[in-house]
Motif scaffolding. Structure first.
Motif, short mmCIF file in Angstrom:
data_model
loop_
_atom_site.label_atom_id
_atom_site.label_comp_id
_atom_site.label_asym_id
_atom_site.label_seq_id
_atom_site.Cartn_x
_atom_site.Cartn_y
_atom_site.Cartn_z
N UNK A 13 11.09 10.34 8.71
CA UNK A 13 11.62 9.52 7.79
C UNK A 13 11.75 8.36 8.38
N UNK A 14 11.86 7.20 7.58
CA UNK A 14 12.19 5.80 8.14
C UNK A 14 12.90 4.78 7.16
N UNK A 15 12.91 3.72 7.46
CA UNK A 15 13.38 2.61 6.54
C UNK A 15 14.79 2.94 5.87
N UNK A 16 15.54 2.15 5.32
CA UNK A 16 16.83 2.17 4.74
C UNK A 16 16.71 3.03 3.25
N UNK A 17 17.31 4.13 3.39
CA UNK A 17 17.47 4.91 1.87
C UNK A 17 19.09 4.61 1.47
N UNK A 18 19.24 4.09 0.34
CA UNK A 18 20.76 4.16 0.09
C UNK A 18 20.94 4.15 -1.48
N UNK A 19 21.67 5.23 -1.87
CA UNK A 19 21.89 5.24 -3.41
C UNK A 19 23.48 5.30 -3.27
N UNK A 20 23.97 4.23 -3.98
CA UNK A 20 25.47 4.23 -3.82
C UNK A 20 26.07 3.96 -5.18
N UNK A 144 18.54 8.17 12.07
CA UNK A 144 17.52 8.99 12.62
C UNK A 144 16.80 8.01 13.48
N UNK A 145 16.76 8.68 14.63
CA UNK A 145 16.05 7.83 15.78
C UNK A 145 14.57 8.54 15.87
N UNK A 146 13.51 7.69 16.12
CA UNK A 146 11.92 8.03 16.31
C UNK A 146 11.54 7.45 17.46
N UNK A 147 10.53 7.96 17.91
CA UNK A 147 9.85 7.35 19.10
C UNK A 147 8.94 6.13 18.58
N UNK A 148 8.91 5.98 17.21
CA UNK A 148 7.95 4.66 16.74
C UNK A 148 8.29 4.50 15.32
N UNK A 149 7.78 3.43 14.81
CA UNK A 149 8.15 3.22 13.33
C UNK A 149 7.48 4.31 12.72
N UNK A 150 8.13 4.82 11.31
CA UNK A 150 7.55 5.58 10.88
C UNK A 150 6.85 5.15 9.37
N UNK A 151 5.99 5.95 9.03
CA UNK A 151 5.23 5.34 7.77
C UNK A 151 5.70 5.63 6.47
N UNK A 152 5.13 4.85 5.64
CA UNK A 152 6.06 5.02 4.12
C UNK A 152 5.87 6.53 3.76
N UNK A 153 4.82 7.25 3.93
CA UNK A 153 4.74 8.62 3.46
C UNK A 153 5.68 9.27 4.27
N UNK A 154 5.92 9.25 5.71
CA UNK A 154 6.93 10.01 6.34
C UNK A 154 8.46 9.61 5.81
N UNK A 155 8.59 8.28 5.46
CA UNK A 155 9.77 8.06 5.05
C UNK A 155 10.29 8.84 3.66
N UNK A 156 9.14 8.79 2.81
CA UNK A 156 9.43 9.55 1.54
C UNK A 156 9.75 10.97 1.83
N UNK A 157 9.15 11.67 2.68
CA UNK A 157 9.19 13.08 2.93
C UNK A 157 10.75 13.28 3.43
N UNK A 158 11.22 12.60 4.09
CA UNK A 158 12.64 13.13 4.62
C UNK A 158 13.63 12.59 3.31
N UNK A 159 13.40 11.36 2.64
CA UNK A 159 14.47 11.23 1.77
C UNK A 159 14.01 12.27 0.60
N UNK A 160 13.03 12.56 0.36
CA UNK A 160 12.65 13.68 -0.85
C UNK A 160 13.38 15.07 -0.48
N UNK A 161 13.29 15.43 0.84
CA UNK A 161 14.13 16.61 1.31
C UNK A 161 15.41 16.44 1.31
N UNK A 162 16.06 15.23 1.69
CA UNK A 162 17.53 15.09 1.40
C UNK A 162 18.14 15.12 -0.05
N UNK A 163 17.17 14.34 -1.07
CA UNK A 163 17.69 14.67 -2.14
C UNK A 163 17.47 15.82 -2.73
N UNK A 164 16.42 16.74 -2.45
CA UNK A 164 16.30 18.01 -2.92
C UNK A 164 17.29 19.15 -2.57
#
Length: 214
Positions: A13-20, A144-164
Motif C-alpha cells: 500500500x501507499x498514499x494517504x488513506x483517511x476516513x474520519x 507503512x514503510x516501503x523501499x520505494x513509492x508504491x503504485x495505485x494498485x498496491x495502495x488499493x490492495x492494502x486499503x481494501x484489506x484494512x476495510x474488509x
C-alpha cells in the motif's frame, strides 16, 4: 488490531488513506482517559468543553492546523517556545492566525495558555486532543514503510484489506519510503511493529548461516 496489519502486510500500500467520522459530542463530555501532565490537563479540559459545545470536530481541525503549522514552520515552532515574547506579543500573533474563523473554544484555550504562560505546550496539547478524538472515533494510526513509492494498485490492495478486516474501524495511514529495507514492508501501529521487509529476511538468513558455520 495488529492482525489487520498482518493480513495487509503482503498486500502493498501507499498514499494517504483517511476516513474520519465527524464527532460533535460524546456522552458525559469526558475524554477517554486522564493524563496528569500539562498537555494532558489542557487537552482534557479542551475535550470536555468542546463536547459540551458540540464542537469536537471543529476543534479537531483547529488542533490539526496548529500541529501542522508547527511541524512545517520553524518560525512558528520557535515562537511557541521562546519565553522572551511578552503576553501581548503572543496574543497578537495568535489573534492574527485565528482571525480566519477558529472556533471560540479553541480561542479560549489559546488565551488561557497565554495568560498562564503555557503557550509552549500548544503542540503537545494538540497531539493529546487528537489522540482523544481518535479513540472515540475508533481510528487507528498506521505507518507503512516501503523501499520505494508504491503504485495505485498496491495502495488499493492494502486499503481494501484494512476495510474488509475491520469495517467499523477508521484508519489514518502515513506512508514513508526507506530504500534500506530493500523490499517488502515495515508497519507500525501504536507501540507494535511488524517487519515484513526483505532486509529482515536477509538478516535472518545471515544469522542462520552463522549458526551453521564451524
Amino acid at each position: 488490531m495488529f492482525k489487520i496489519i498482518q493480513r495487509a502486510c503482503f498486500r502493498y500500500s501507499a498514499a494517504n488513506f483517511k476516513a474520519e467520522a465527524e464527532i460533535k459530542s460524546v456522552p458525559g463530555h469526558k475524554p477517554p482517559s486522564f493524563e496528569d501532565t500539562v498537555q494532558g490537563k489542557y487537552a482534557g479540559v479542551l475535550f470536555a468543553t468542546a463536547s459540551q459545545k458540540e464542537a469536537l470536530h471543529f476543534v479537531l481541525q483547529d488542533m490539526k492546523y496548529f500541529k501542522e503549522l508547527a511541524d512545517k514552520s520553524p518560525v512558528f515552532a520557535g515562537f511557541l517556545v521562546n519565553s522572551a515574547y511578552k503576553r501581548n506579543q503572543q496574543r497578537n500573533v495568535i489573534q492574527a492566525l485565528t482571525k480566519e474563523g477558529f472556533h471560540e473554544v479553541t480561542q479560549n484555550l489559546l488565551n488561557t495558555m497565554i495568560d498562564n504562560q503555557r503557550i509552549s505546550y500548544l503542540t503537545k496539547t494538540a497531539d493529546k486532543f487528537i489522540e482523544y478524538y481518535r479513540i472515540f472515533n475508533k481510528e487507528e494510526n498506521i505507518t507503512i514503510i516501503s523501499a520505494e513509492n508504491l503504485s495505485e494498485e498496491q495502495r488499493s490492495q492494502v486499503i481494501q484489506a484494512l476495510k474488509e478486516s475491520s469495517p467499523n474501524m477508521q484508519f489514518s495511514v502515513q506512508y514513508k519510503v526507506d530504500p534500506s529495507i530493500l523490499g517488502g514492508l515495515q508497519m507500525y501501529s501504536g507501540n507494535k511493529f511488524l517487519d515484513c521487509s526483505l532486509q529482515s529476511r536477509v538478516n535472518k538468513l545471515r544469522s542462520e548461516l552463522q549458526k551453521l558455520s564451524i
